[in-house]
Design a protein around this motif. Sequence first.
Motif, short mmCIF file in Angstrom:
data_model
loop_
_atom_site.label_atom_id
_atom_site.label_comp_id
_atom_site.label_asym_id
_atom_site.label_seq_id
_atom_site.Cartn_x
_atom_site.Cartn_y
_atom_site.Cartn_z
N GLN A 163 -0.84 7.55 -2.58
CA GLN A 163 -0.25 6.50 -3.06
C GLN A 163 -0.83 6.05 -3.87
O GLN A 163 -1.96 5.27 -3.21
N GLY A 164 -0.59 5.20 -5.28
CA GLY A 164 -1.55 4.22 -5.82
C GLY A 164 -1.73 3.00 -4.72
O GLY A 164 -2.39 2.44 -5.48
N ILE A 165 0.12 2.13 -4.43
CA ILE A 165 0.12 1.10 -4.04
C ILE A 165 0.11 1.88 -2.58
O ILE A 165 1.59 1.70 -2.17
N PRO A 166 -1.24 1.30 -1.23
CA PRO A 166 -0.87 1.72 -0.52
C PRO A 166 -0.31 0.36 0.77
O PRO A 166 0.12 0.40 1.78
N GLY A 167 -0.44 -0.58 0.16
CA GLY A 167 0.13 -1.61 1.08
C GLY A 167 -1.03 -2.80 1.52
O GLY A 167 -2.00 -2.20 2.40
N VAL A 168 -0.66 -3.68 1.56
CA VAL A 168 -1.61 -4.77 2.69
C VAL A 168 -2.37 -5.02 3.60
O VAL A 168 -2.91 -4.85 3.75
N THR A 169 -1.13 -3.80 4.57
CA THR A 169 -1.86 -3.90 6.06
C THR A 169 -2.28 -2.49 5.51
O THR A 169 -2.44 -1.49 7.08
N SER A 170 -2.59 -1.23 4.41
CA SER A 170 -2.93 -0.31 4.71
C SER A 170 -4.59 0.08 5.10
O SER A 170 -5.16 1.02 5.75
N GLY A 171 -5.60 -1.31 4.83
CA GLY A 171 -7.07 -1.15 5.71
C GLY A 171 -7.76 -0.47 3.68
O GLY A 171 -8.66 -0.38 3.87
N ILE A 172 -6.90 -0.51 2.93
CA ILE A 172 -7.75 0.19 1.54
C ILE A 172 -8.22 -1.18 0.98
O ILE A 172 -9.40 -0.99 0.10
N LEU A 173 -8.31 -2.30 1.83
CA LEU A 173 -9.26 -3.44 1.65
C LEU A 173 -11.05 -2.61 2.11
O LEU A 173 -11.59 -3.01 1.15
N ALA A 174 -11.14 -1.86 2.37
CA ALA A 174 -12.77 -1.64 3.17
C ALA A 174 -13.56 -0.72 2.15
O ALA A 174 -13.95 -1.01 1.88
N GLU A 175 -12.11 0.23 1.60
CA GLU A 175 -13.06 1.63 0.44
C GLU A 175 -13.12 0.56 -0.77
O GLU A 175 -13.81 0.22 -1.50
#
Length: 1116
Positions: free
Chosen positions: A354-366
Amino acid sequence: MLNNVTTDCEEGEGSPNNQGDGNPKESSPFINSCASSDVEKSQQYDGKNMALFEEEMDTSPMVSSLLSSLANYSNLPTGSKEHEEAENNEEGARPSKKAIKAPQLGTLMGVYLPCIQNIFGVILFLRMTWMVGIGGVLGSFIIVFMCCSTTMLTAISMSAIATNGVVPAGGSYYMISRSLGPEFGGAVGICFYLGTTFAGAMYILGCIEILLIYIVPQAAIFKIEGLEGLEAEAALLNNMRVYGTIVLSFMALVVFVGVKYVNKLALVFLACVILSILAVYAGVIKTAIDPPIFPVCLLGNRTLVSKGYDVCAKVIEIDNETVTTQLWRSFCDSDYINATCDDYFRDNNVTEIQGIPGVTSGILAENLFGNYLEKGVIVEKRGLASQVDPDSSASSTNRFVLADITSFFTLLVGIYFPSVTGIMAGSNRSGDLRDAQKSIPIGTIAAITTTSAVYMSCVVLFGACIEGVVLRDKFGEGVNGNLVIGTLAWPSPWVIVFGSFFSTCGAGLQSLTGAPRLLQAISRDGIIPFLRIFGHGKANGEPTWALLLTASICEIGIIIASLDAVAPILSMFFLMCYMFVNLACALQTLLRTPNWRPRFKFYHWALSFLGMSLCLSLMFICSWYYAIVAMGIASCIYKYIEFCGAEKEWGDGIRGISLSAARFALMRLEEGPPHTKNWRPQILVLVSMDAEQNVEQPRLISLTNQLKAGKGLTIVGTSVQGKFLDNYTEAQRADQSLRKLMETEKVKGFPQVVISSNLRDGTSHLIQVGGLGGLKHNTVMVSWPHSWKQPESHQQFRDFIEVVRETTVASLALLVPKNISSYPSNGERFTEGHIDVWWIVHDGGMLMLLPFLLRQHKVWRKCKMRIFTVAQMDDNSIQMKKDVITFLYHLRIDAQVEVVEMHDSDISAYTYEKTLVMEQRSQILKQMHLTKNEMEREIQSITDSSRGSIRRKKSFASRSQHSTEEGARMGEHPEEEAVAVCNSKQVQLIHNKNASTPASPTSPTAPAGVGRTWTDNKEVGKGKTLEAGKDPFSMKPEWENLNQTDVRRMHTALRLNEVIIKKSKEAKLVLLNMPGPPKNRTGEENYMEFLEVLTEGLNRVLLVRGGGREVITIYS
């Protein structure tokens, strides 16, 4: 200020001598109705209890009239509002002149929203997501924080400057030029202009990028499909160049036709920007609730270009049958399952994320840390396994998303910084504001705070919502060619696409509107002469020529064609501009100038220096070579204005720095005299003026220039006779004459004119008070009084001797050029010749130093230096020569050395006769205080007595057998001797030029009784000795009464002159020790005669007296 009032009234606004910025509006409130008639003035001041001040009303206006002028003062800039009104007038709406309305714009409409519109721009929409993907959330946050801190600190400094009085249109240019002077102002103004112009190019390139990549890709003239690598890049750049030139031409035409259309569309463009940003925030909120479907296809960990596949899979099942997909056909040689495929394709699986997993997905750490890429490297997802066979052949890369440029931290800084520029929009509109001094600080700082908050939140939100491979996909190739920030927007990506497209168009138009006006303001200031043509425009003031130049420079940015390459260029120019705004505020604060009273109180010099340091650091962080080029351009403009530009006095801070630095330096100089190594002649040149207040000896100034070569202190002083109140105008004329001559002769120094009751005292005052503190003259130069023998010049040579005495007492060196009119001008050149130094007594090394300094100048450069020293009977001349050569070697001075031997000799008859004439002249000159008739009788009696003596000796003189060398020389100039005794029109002592005619006391023939004492084989003459053992010649009665000290001095002068003539007759310049003046005042005439005899027959002589200290050293 009051003096300026008179000047402005007299010269008018258009006068070339008018000091200031040439803006009549700025000075108008302080001018008390220059055009009003005398009748109006008398009525104006009648009955106002001002009789005591009525004579000064022209220069000192009443307070009430001054306040009235200030109340009616308007400072509307010649901006878009006036252009619009002028165009309406041309259309016939209102032919009569409109009354200027008071400005009504408040903080919100006048400052805040224009700043918001100028700060938010193309970088936010096209590069912010890519910057977060490449630099990581932390790195990007640091970049944003640094840039926003820089602009905030600059805004604080700008607010202080903007609230320190009225700031007309011109923004940063006006503030810097009036704070740091025309040189800095012009240099930074041009940099600001270039930055604004390149910003226009950047906005146009962003507009074309949105158009060709995201809106209508099929409009590309140079097709990119099927191309890869450099070919695809070249095709994209060529498309940008073609369409960029078309759009630039269209925008320039719109600006030329009328600014009012640009202004009317400004609100529309602003609305587009705000709506786009709101759409992004709405999209972020939606991702937390319902993330959008934006799949990204990966092969292994590599991102695939969305155009290369229809389904994100290698094969699919259709009716229980395995069918290969378009992706399979891209990597394999056929559609069949057993086809030969690419090794990487065979070894790795296809996955869809998913290109935009969302603000709650935790992608920030990556996305927290950076992932910098080399050019051509495939964009890969972190943490995903990938099988790569090192022995396999390289797979085709056009199916993957690639990095188009090599990225690194400093590149990101340079690309991002333009997105925080635009903070000057409010100060540029200061004339339209209701209360500029309140609105500018509040509106600007609020706008920067808002935009900084938006940028910082966007960095975090992009990192928290969007997948890293999508962030690093600059052109959205992996998400169906969508604008990456558009994929996040709600309700549709097209909101961002069209919003950013129109906002970039608007920003480009604003740049093409603002830049020509800035150039026009600089041109009209007149500080850069070659730009004056760009100050002209259409009848309504539209800067046509400036617009043409702006479009031409903008085309350079279009030809570069890469947004990433243009952004660092304008970053340099804006950073330099902001750096000098901070510098201006810091200097004004530290110097504490009385006029520095900003209404904005929340500033400090430390904050300004921090902002300046940040600007300078960011310049070199962005691109060190661009920074050097930008600083080089600014330096060239600075030096050009310094040498060729119009002189302006704007009360700038650099003048304040100069004053502070001068005070500091003078206090340091007070600590003690300079070391011998640092000694150089600081010259006070004493000149005399004629009746028209013109310099009588202009070659003195030329000689000074040749000695100084622009270094050290030079004071050219003169005295005006009279009283200060009566002769002040003459003194001013003399001062202007000195300045003009010094400028002509290129002498850098200061003129000084004193008014005194007599010239003698005036000269004494100059010697005593010239200079300031430790920066005082150590050398005095005065011309030889060439007509001192004339009775009417009696006072002239006495003044000269007083100067010699005063310099001796004050321990000042003295330079006396004789025959100054024969000295070369600065334009002459000696191609050969010698400068001869006659080193008779040691004077501290002045005689050595002066020819060395002269030979640094182009006039004397080809002359060689010779040093002559005199050896007496008991001196070892060979050893003396060796010692002098060694001394010169240690002094690092190249010169030929010659030791002249002068043996003791008896005093010749010629010496006695010369001394007799000198004393007779002294008797005559002592009677100068008598009346004219008494003086004539006194001269006649002395002359008759002298003639009686001559007649008594005439018969004896006829028996002389030998003529003398001195007789020949005296016979050549008999009239000079006659004039020397007295006025030749009154008494003529010598009647013809025949050397054999003994008609005067100076006749060279031997006196009676002397002929028997000379040997038959030796000439009788000056300097010839009597034979040993012979009886001395019979003394004349007149000789017996002569002062023997004077006879010895005359003997020395004659002998030295004979030797100097023999050795240095053809020298271009002779430097000679100058004997000291007589201690008592009875022998002043004799002193002048000694010096005249010493230098007789020489063309150019420089008499030198040391100042009593060593001025040259052998040590390093």
